[in-house]
Each structure stands twice: as structure tokens, then as C-alpha cells.
Scaffold this active site. Structure first.
Site, PDB file in Angstrom:
ATOM      1  N   CYS A 112      43.054  32.302  32.905  1.00 35.54           N
ATOM      2  CA  CYS A 112      43.791  33.516  33.241  1.00 35.54           C
ATOM      3  C   CYS A 112      45.053  33.632  32.383  1.00 35.54           C
ATOM      4  O   CYS A 112      45.885  32.723  32.367  1.00 35.54           O
ATOM      5  CB  CYS A 112      44.162  33.508  34.720  1.00 35.54           C
ATOM      6  SG  CYS A 112      45.034  35.009  35.233  1.00 35.54           S
ATOM      7  N   LYS A 114      36.145  27.235  33.058  1.00 35.21           N
ATOM      8  CA  LYS A 114      36.241  28.374  32.145  1.00 35.21           C
ATOM      9  C   LYS A 114      37.653  28.394  31.586  1.00 35.21           C
ATOM     10  O   LYS A 114      38.631  28.245  32.324  1.00 35.21           O
ATOM     11  CB  LYS A 114      35.936  29.688  32.852  1.00 35.21           C
ATOM     12  CG  LYS A 114      35.878  30.903  31.935  1.00 35.21           C
ATOM     13  CD  LYS A 114      35.351  32.126  32.679  1.00 35.21           C
ATOM     14  CE  LYS A 114      35.161  33.299  31.721  1.00 35.21           C
ATOM     15  NZ  LYS A 114      36.462  33.857  31.261  1.00 35.21           N
ATOM     16  N   GLY A 157      31.842  39.804  30.833  1.00 33.38           N
ATOM     17  CA  GLY A 157      32.951  40.303  31.625  1.00 33.38           C
ATOM     18  C   GLY A 157      33.092  41.801  31.541  1.00 33.38           C
ATOM     19  O   GLY A 157      32.326  42.559  32.143  1.00 33.38           O
ATOM     20  N   ARG A 158      34.067  42.270  30.738  1.00 37.45           N
ATOM     21  CA  ARG A 158      34.405  43.690  30.720  1.00 37.45           C
ATOM     22  C   ARG A 158      33.261  44.602  30.295  1.00 37.45           C
ATOM     23  O   ARG A 158      33.251  45.794  30.613  1.00 37.45           O
ATOM     24  CB  ARG A 158      35.615  43.908  29.810  1.00 37.45           C
ATOM     25  CG  ARG A 158      36.903  43.289  30.348  1.00 37.45           C
ATOM     26  CD  ARG A 158      38.038  43.386  29.324  1.00 37.45           C
ATOM     27  NE  ARG A 158      37.731  42.611  28.133  1.00 37.45           N
ATOM     28  CZ  ARG A 158      38.118  42.930  26.899  1.00 37.45           C
ATOM     29  NH1 ARG A 158      38.829  44.031  26.707  1.00 37.45           N
ATOM     30  NH2 ARG A 158      37.822  42.160  25.876  1.00 37.45           N
TER      31      ARG A 158
END
Length: 392
Positions: free
Chosen positions: A119, A159, A246-247
Site C-alpha cells: 500500500c 504482495k 487490479g484497476r
């Protein structure tokens, strides 16, 4: 734990992904995304794939889980059809991470635990968490050791990003530490924390990590997978064992149908994954409905869905007035009636497969004072580094 039997993989150039006793086919994982990959969204993606692949929950804070925070306990609710169940944990204290892993294992809350070390959000890195944490090698090792030791038979994966910035890369050391401590797989987002979501993902770093980590530990690549063809290209170029999406699937859960088709050898058919607006509109209403059922309130579900509107409608001719109305809908009826005013026969827009979601870079990573002084000291982030709530 009994692993969920995987569908037999067809004869293709790719192999199923083995995460401990769990076999994943195709080798595709839905990336944890805060506020996005809740049970309703995972349901939509899983339905599109025919139940194939692995779908990870949004980030769960270990402190909040151990303290049984009400919001967190809601976030870890899985649909009965979800198998295997996958939870991503965020934690900065080895002891608390260990307690959370043991709680998940002892209470049968999930079948797989992923640990978040990627993150890049300032509120996380300024306290030493997320993508800042792997810089402290010994702390990273302790967290991984506690997680693996307490997870029982559950596989633990990690991750991460390349590092804090180009001058403070951590991914090769972190990958080796993870392999030494027994993680079942390692996923790498090919960006630094400083890049945030800007620029281009460095797939060559994924290839270097694959070379650096023992062959028995799968390496997954993440970053700039906007289409199924991107996923195949990443695996061919890097030698990675699987991909994390993901996105690219924001407002586009049918990307997983396309991924299954490509990995199973259908290199021609693309029509279903590029639907007309009529299909998109039905998916939008269903997404909002599932959110309402999950939250126990239709209005809350539609309000939560608002953030998805721009992603679903990207590239379609909707009009500014209707977009505003869609983004302010408060009921399923209002949402459906507004969508009905959009031309339903519109075909999938050219370019809509490209980048979506956040694309800006951050440039500077906010870190605790003195964080970069010594990568091997035993510094511990403060208690406030880990919120008592999850999903953000």
C-alpha cells in the site's frame, strides 16, 4: 483444510497456479482493493469467470480483526459460493499479525491469507506500514515468520511493490526473505511507492524477482494489466507464474471472462467481454442491488455504488446531466430509470479497455522520521500505525 479441486486445465502453454494446497486455474488473482473487492464485487467477477481464478478480499487490518471490530467482521463475510476464501491482512506488529493468522485458521474464517506490503497511501507509509515496511528487513522477517507459524495449514502469501523509490528498492531482499520464511507465493506490483499508480509498471522487475526466488515459490506479476492479452504478454515476457488484476477490472467484471477464454486457448472470441451498454446497465443495477443486500440497506448500497459509475460508463455516450444523476442516485429504481435514458444499443467504446482508476504519481513518500537510517534495525511502528478499522 481440504483444497478446492481445480478444474482441469486445458492443454495450453500455461500451468495452473499452486498456492500451497490450493490450485488456481487460470493463474489469475483479483487484487485486493480497498472499498472495491467486497463480497458483491467478488461475486460479479467470479460469475463472469465461471468460478475460475482466485478472488481476494479488500484489506483487513489485523488489529481490527483481533479486536473483532464490527465493520471488519462484516468485510470478512464470504458468500457461500466463494471457494477458496481469501483474506488480505495488513499489520505492522508481528505479534498481532500472528494472532490474526491464528484466529483465521482456528475459526475457519478463510482458506488463504495474503499479507499487504504494497500500500502506497501516505496515511499508511508515514507510520511505517504498507510499502514502507519491507525496508526494515528484520521487521518484515518477523511478521512473515509469525504469520506462517500461526496460520496452520493455510497458505500465506505476500504482495509488495518494488520499494519506496528508485533509490530504495526492496523487492529482491523481500522476496528472498519471504521464500526463506515459507510463504506460498509472492506478488509484485512493478511500481515503487513513489510512483503510486502513475507511469508505467516495470515488468522487468517481475522477471528479476522470478529469477531471484526459488522455483518452488510462485511469483505473480501485477501492474498495467488492462486486457487479457496484457496478462498473457506479462507471463510470456517475465516468466511469472500468474497475474494479479487490479484497476483493469474496475467497472468491468467481465474482464475475467475474457481472461478465462484467453488462458484456455480461445484467442479469437472477444465479443462477450465487450458488451453493449444494455448489458453494462444491467450489470450496474445488479452490482448496486448486491451491495444493498450485503449492507442490509438498499439506499446504502446504491450510495456505495456511486463510486463505480464512472468506471462502468467510461467511453460511452451518456451526457453530463445523466452522469450527474447516476452519480447521485439513491435507490435502485432511480438508478435503473436513469440508465434507461441512455442509448442501450451502444457498442463497447474504442479505448475503453485502457487505463482506468487512479493514474497519478505521488513523487514523494511520507515516512516516519529516521526510517531510512538503517534497513536492519528493529524499529517498530507505533500503535497508531494500525487503525482499528479495515478496508481503507
Amino acid at each position: 483444510m481440504t483444497a478446492t479441486p481445480a478444474p482441469t486445465a486445458p492443454e495450453t502453454e500455461f500451468a495452473p497456479l499452486d498456492i500451497g494446497p490450493i490450485q488456481v486455474w487460470p493463474p489469475v488473482v483479483l487484487a485486493p482493493m480497498a472499498g472495491i473487492t467486497n463480497a458483491p464485487f467478488r461475486t460479479l467477477c467470479r460469475e463472469q469467470s465461471g468460478g475460475k481464478g482466485l478472488y481476494v478480499s479488500e484489506m483487513i487490518t489485523t488489529r481490527a480483526l483481533v479486536e473483532r471490530n464490527a465493520k471488519t467482521m462484516q468485510l470478512i463475510k464470504f458468500d457461500p459460493s466463494e471457494k477458496p476464501r481469501s483474506i488480505q491482512l495488513y499489520g505492522v506488529d508481528p505479534g498481532t499479525v500472528g494472532k490474526a493468522a491464528r484466529m483465521i485458521a482456528d475459526e475457519g474464517l478463510a482458506d488463504h491469507i495474503d499479507l499487504n506490503f504494497g500500500c502506497p497511501v501516505p496515511k499508511v507509509t508515514r507510520k511505517g506500514g504498507g510499502s514502507a515496511l519491507p525496508y526494515k528487513r528484520n521487521l518484515l522477517r518477523e511478521i512473515l515468520r509469525e504469520a506462517v507459524a500461526n496460520a496452520g495449514d493455510l497458505p500465506v502469501t505476500m504482495k509488495m511493490r518494488k520499494g519506496i523509490d528508485d533509490d530504495h528498492l526492496t523487492y529482491l531482499d523481500a522476496g528472498r526473505i519471504g521464500a526463506e520464511e515459507g510463504v506460498a507465493a509472492i506478488a509484485l506490483h512493478g511500481r515503487t511507492a513513489a510512483q503510486h499508480y502513475g507511469g508505467t509498471a516495470d515488468w522487468s522487475a517481475i522477471a528479476r524477482l522470478r529469477e531471484a526466488v526459488p522455483a518452488h515459490v510462485p511469483v505473480l506479476g501485477n501492474g498495467d494489466i488492462w486486457s487479457a492479452d496484457d496478462a498473457l504478454r506479462m507471463m510470456r515476457e517475465t516468466g511469472c507464474d500468474g497475474v494479479v488484476v487490479g484497476r483493469g477490472c474496475l467497472g468491468r467484471p467481465w474482464l475475467f471472462r475474457d481472461l478465462v477464454s484467453r488462458f484456455e486457448g480461445d484467442l479469437e472470441s472477444t465479443g462477450y467481454a465487450r458488451p453493449t451498454f444494455e448489458y453494462v446497465a444491467r450489470a450496474m443495477v445488479r452490482h448496486a442491488q448486491l451491495l444493498g443486500e450485503w449492507l442490509g440497506d438498499e439506499t446504502r448500497g446504491v450510495i456505495d455504488f456511486r463510486k463505480h459509475v464512472a468506471w462502468y460508463t467510461k467511453g460511452f455516450s451518456v451526457g453530463s446531466e445523466l452522469r450527474v444523476k447516476l452519480a447521485n442516485s439513491s435507490s435502485l429504481t432511480e438508478l435503473a430509470e436513469t440508465l434507461a435514458h441512455v442509448e442501450q444499443t451502444q457498442t463497447w467504446p474504442i479505448g475503453a479497455d485502457g487505463p482506468r482508476g487512479r493514474t497519478s504519481g505521488n513523487g514523494r513518500v511520507v515516512l516516519p522520521e529516521g526510517w531510512l537510517d538503517d534497513p536492519y534495525d528493529c524499529a517498530r511502528p507505533g500503535e497508531d500505525a494500525e487503525s482499528d478499522t479495515s478496508g481503507g
